[in-house]
Motif scaffolding. Structure first.
Motif, PDB file in Angstrom:
ATOM      1  N   PHE A  18      -6.473  -2.442 -14.393  1.00 50.83           N
ATOM      2  CA  PHE A  18      -7.574  -3.244 -14.920  1.00 50.83           C
ATOM      3  C   PHE A  18      -8.162  -2.660 -16.200  1.00 50.83           C
ATOM      4  N   TRP A  19      -8.038  -1.357 -16.374  1.00 51.59           N
ATOM      5  CA  TRP A  19      -8.640  -0.684 -17.522  1.00 51.59           C
ATOM      6  C   TRP A  19      -7.642  -0.441 -18.649  1.00 51.59           C
ATOM      7  N   GLY A  20      -6.422  -0.965 -18.497  1.00 51.02           N
ATOM      8  CA  GLY A  20      -5.427  -0.813 -19.549  1.00 51.02           C
ATOM      9  C   GLY A  20      -4.590   0.434 -19.452  1.00 51.02           C
TER      10      GLY A  20
ATOM     11  N   HIS B   4      -6.449   4.079 -12.419  1.00 53.26           N
ATOM     12  CA  HIS B   4      -7.408   3.722 -11.364  1.00 53.26           C
ATOM     13  C   HIS B   4      -6.728   3.031 -10.194  1.00 53.26           C
ATOM     14  N   GLY B   5      -5.587   2.377 -10.458  1.00 52.77           N
ATOM     15  CA  GLY B   5      -4.835   1.704  -9.400  1.00 52.77           C
ATOM     16  C   GLY B   5      -5.280   0.286  -9.128  1.00 52.77           C
ATOM     17  N   SER B   6      -6.301  -0.195  -9.852  1.00 54.68           N
ATOM     18  CA  SER B   6      -6.777  -1.569  -9.645  1.00 54.68           C
ATOM     19  C   SER B   6      -5.901  -2.516 -10.461  1.00 54.68           C
ATOM     20  N   TYR B   7      -5.109  -3.330  -9.773  1.00 51.19           N
ATOM     21  CA  TYR B   7      -4.145  -4.217 -10.432  1.00 51.19           C
ATOM     22  C   TYR B   7      -4.727  -5.626 -10.476  1.00 51.19           C
ATOM     23  N   ARG B   8      -5.225  -6.044 -11.653  1.00 54.44           N
ATOM     24  CA  ARG B   8      -5.896  -7.331 -11.791  1.00 54.44           C
ATOM     25  C   ARG B   8      -5.456  -8.025 -13.088  1.00 54.44           C
TER      26      ARG B   8
ATOM     27  N   THR C 206     -13.158 -14.818 -10.512  1.00 60.69           N
ATOM     28  CA  THR C 206     -11.843 -15.459 -10.470  1.00 60.69           C
ATOM     29  C   THR C 206     -11.203 -15.315  -9.088  1.00 60.69           C
ATOM     30  N   ALA C 207     -11.355 -14.144  -8.477  1.00 62.76           N
ATOM     31  CA  ALA C 207     -10.809 -13.954  -7.131  1.00 62.76           C
ATOM     32  C   ALA C 207     -11.475 -14.895  -6.135  1.00 62.76           C
ATOM     33  N   CYS C 208     -12.786 -15.081  -6.269  1.00 62.41           N
ATOM     34  CA  CYS C 208     -13.517 -15.976  -5.369  1.00 62.41           C
ATOM     35  C   CYS C 208     -13.024 -17.414  -5.510  1.00 62.41           C
ATOM     36  N   VAL C 209     -12.804 -17.862  -6.745  1.00 65.64           N
ATOM     37  CA  VAL C 209     -12.354 -19.236  -6.974  1.00 65.64           C
ATOM     38  C   VAL C 209     -10.991 -19.470  -6.333  1.00 65.64           C
ATOM     39  N   PHE C 210     -10.045 -18.579  -6.567  1.00 66.92           N
ATOM     40  CA  PHE C 210      -8.705 -18.753  -6.001  1.00 66.92           C
ATOM     41  C   PHE C 210      -8.716 -18.570  -4.481  1.00 66.92           C
ATOM     42  N   TYR C 211      -9.582 -17.708  -3.984  1.00 69.63           N
ATOM     43  CA  TYR C 211      -9.716 -17.506  -2.535  1.00 69.63           C
ATOM     44  C   TYR C 211     -10.157 -18.805  -1.862  1.00 69.63           C
TER      45      TYR C 211
ATOM     46  N   ALA D 284      -3.572 -17.904  -2.927  1.00 68.32           N
ATOM     47  CA  ALA D 284      -3.847 -16.587  -2.342  1.00 68.32           C
ATOM     48  C   ALA D 284      -3.246 -15.476  -3.199  1.00 68.32           C
ATOM     49  N   ALA D 285      -2.028 -15.693  -3.710  1.00 70.38           N
ATOM     50  CA  ALA D 285      -1.398 -14.700  -4.581  1.00 70.38           C
ATOM     51  C   ALA D 285      -2.191 -14.536  -5.879  1.00 70.38           C
ATOM     52  N   ALA D 286      -2.671 -15.646  -6.440  1.00 74.03           N
ATOM     53  CA  ALA D 286      -3.477 -15.569  -7.658  1.00 74.03           C
ATOM     54  C   ALA D 286      -4.785 -14.826  -7.402  1.00 74.03           C
ATOM     55  N   ALA D 287      -5.376 -15.034  -6.230  1.00 72.54           N
ATOM     56  CA  ALA D 287      -6.617 -14.328  -5.898  1.00 72.54           C
ATOM     57  C   ALA D 287      -6.379 -12.823  -5.825  1.00 72.54           C
ATOM     58  N   VAL D 288      -5.248 -12.420  -5.254  1.00 68.61           N
ATOM     59  CA  VAL D 288      -4.932 -10.992  -5.164  1.00 68.61           C
ATOM     60  C   VAL D 288      -4.709 -10.398  -6.552  1.00 68.61           C
ATOM     61  N   LEU D 289      -4.134 -11.186  -7.472  1.00 69.27           N
ATOM     62  CA  LEU D 289      -3.904 -10.711  -8.835  1.00 69.27           C
ATOM     63  C   LEU D 289      -5.195 -10.665  -9.654  1.00 69.27           C
ATOM     64  N   CYS D 290      -6.271 -11.219  -9.100  1.00 71.15           N
ATOM     65  CA  CYS D 290      -7.582 -11.107  -9.740  1.00 71.15           C
ATOM     66  C   CYS D 290      -8.359  -9.913  -9.203  1.00 71.15           C
ATOM     67  N   LYS D 291      -8.277  -9.699  -7.889  1.00 77.34           N
ATOM     68  CA  LYS D 291      -8.904  -8.527  -7.272  1.00 77.34           C
ATOM     69  C   LYS D 291      -8.236  -8.254  -5.930  1.00 77.34           C
ATOM     70  N   GLU D 292      -8.066  -6.982  -5.634  1.00 80.44           N
ATOM     71  CA  GLU D 292      -7.255  -6.588  -4.481  1.00 80.44           C
ATOM     72  C   GLU D 292      -7.862  -7.020  -3.147  1.00 80.44           C
TER      73      GLU D 292
END
Length: 246
Positions: free
Chosen positions: A27-29, A38-42, A119-124, A156-164
């Motif tokens: 997420f931080w580049g 950081h390991g956050s994949y978004r 974005t994660a909330c919308v796709f969720y 659901a896959a798009a939501a995961v790609l927005c936030k884990e």
């Protein structure tokens, strides 16, 4: 600090790297293979930042406007979900208003970095609503339930790609399906029990007979076998110690 790392100093947001590079960085580049990652994949959240940058640079209006619009969309989806889960339209409207104005959402909406949560909330919510539609069409044996199931998986896959944390979307869908199935079976049993005719069991007849041993009249016990229809009729035994009419 978070704003600088996520947007202002993020090479994935700047035009210096291609869109494909977001799939390899966090997420931080920072590259995911780097020890300091950081390991956050978004990647979808980062892609929305990059789109903002391409449209209007680093002007804050576009970023804040994007967050507000995403929150409005999430509120509309919550209202839609409430109409499925809450029998009263007033209750669904109250749920939507509480979601829209609750202070807990202030940081996600006012802070630009909260775009990942929005974005994660919308796709969720889209995944849950698509699965509800899938269940409805499946019960009606409508072939459209397959596209609805596919849309559920994609959302659901798009939501995961927005936030884990959105990894629970499919779990929530499965739990809803189990609860819905249990409630449906219970309703069917209740309807079957109401439709099945009552069994009167044994009845005393007004035909006196004489007992050869005692020489006194005694009532004759007669009963017709109960109609064994439905679940309640199958489980109900015939009356004990009753002589049936021939």
């Amino acid at each position: 600090m978070a704003l600088r790392r996520a947007i202002l100093g993020n090479p994935d947001v700047l035009s210096s790297t291609g869109w494909y590079q977001m799939l390899q960085n966090d997420f931080w580049g920072t590259p995911l293979t780097d020890s300091g990652s950081h390991g956050s994949y978004r990647p979808l959240a980062v892609a929305s930042f990059k789109l903002n940058h391409l449209l209007d640079g680093f002007k804050p209006l576009g970023y804040h406007l994007g967050n507000v619009l995403l929150h409005c969309l999430a509120t509309a989806l919550v209202l839609r979900l409430g109409r499925h889960l809450i029998p009263s339209r007033t209750g669904a409207a109250i749920a939507g208003l509480l979601f829209a104005a609750h202070p807990v959402h202030t940081e996600a909406v006012a802070g630009v970095v909260g775009r990942a949560d929005l974005t994660a909330c919308v796709f969720y919510l889209l995944a849950v609503l698509a699965y509800i539609r899938h269940i409805q069409w499946r019960h009606q044996t409508d072939l459209r339930h397959w596209p609805a199931l596919g849309l559920t998986v994609l959302a659901a896959a798009a939501a995961v790609l927005c936030k884990e944390t959105a990894v629970t979307a499919l779990v929530v869908c499965a739990i809803y399906d189990i609860i819905k199935g249990y409630a449906g079976c219970r309703d069917k049993m209740e309807k079957t029990r109401k439709r099945s005719p009552p069994s009167h069991g044994a009845s005393w007849s007004a035909h006196p007979t004489r007992s050869p041993e005692a020489g006194t009249p005694r009532p004759h016990l007669c009963a017709a076998p109960p109609e064994r229809t439905g679940i309640s009729g199958i489980l109900r035994p015939y009356p004990m110690n009753v002589r049936l009419k021939s």
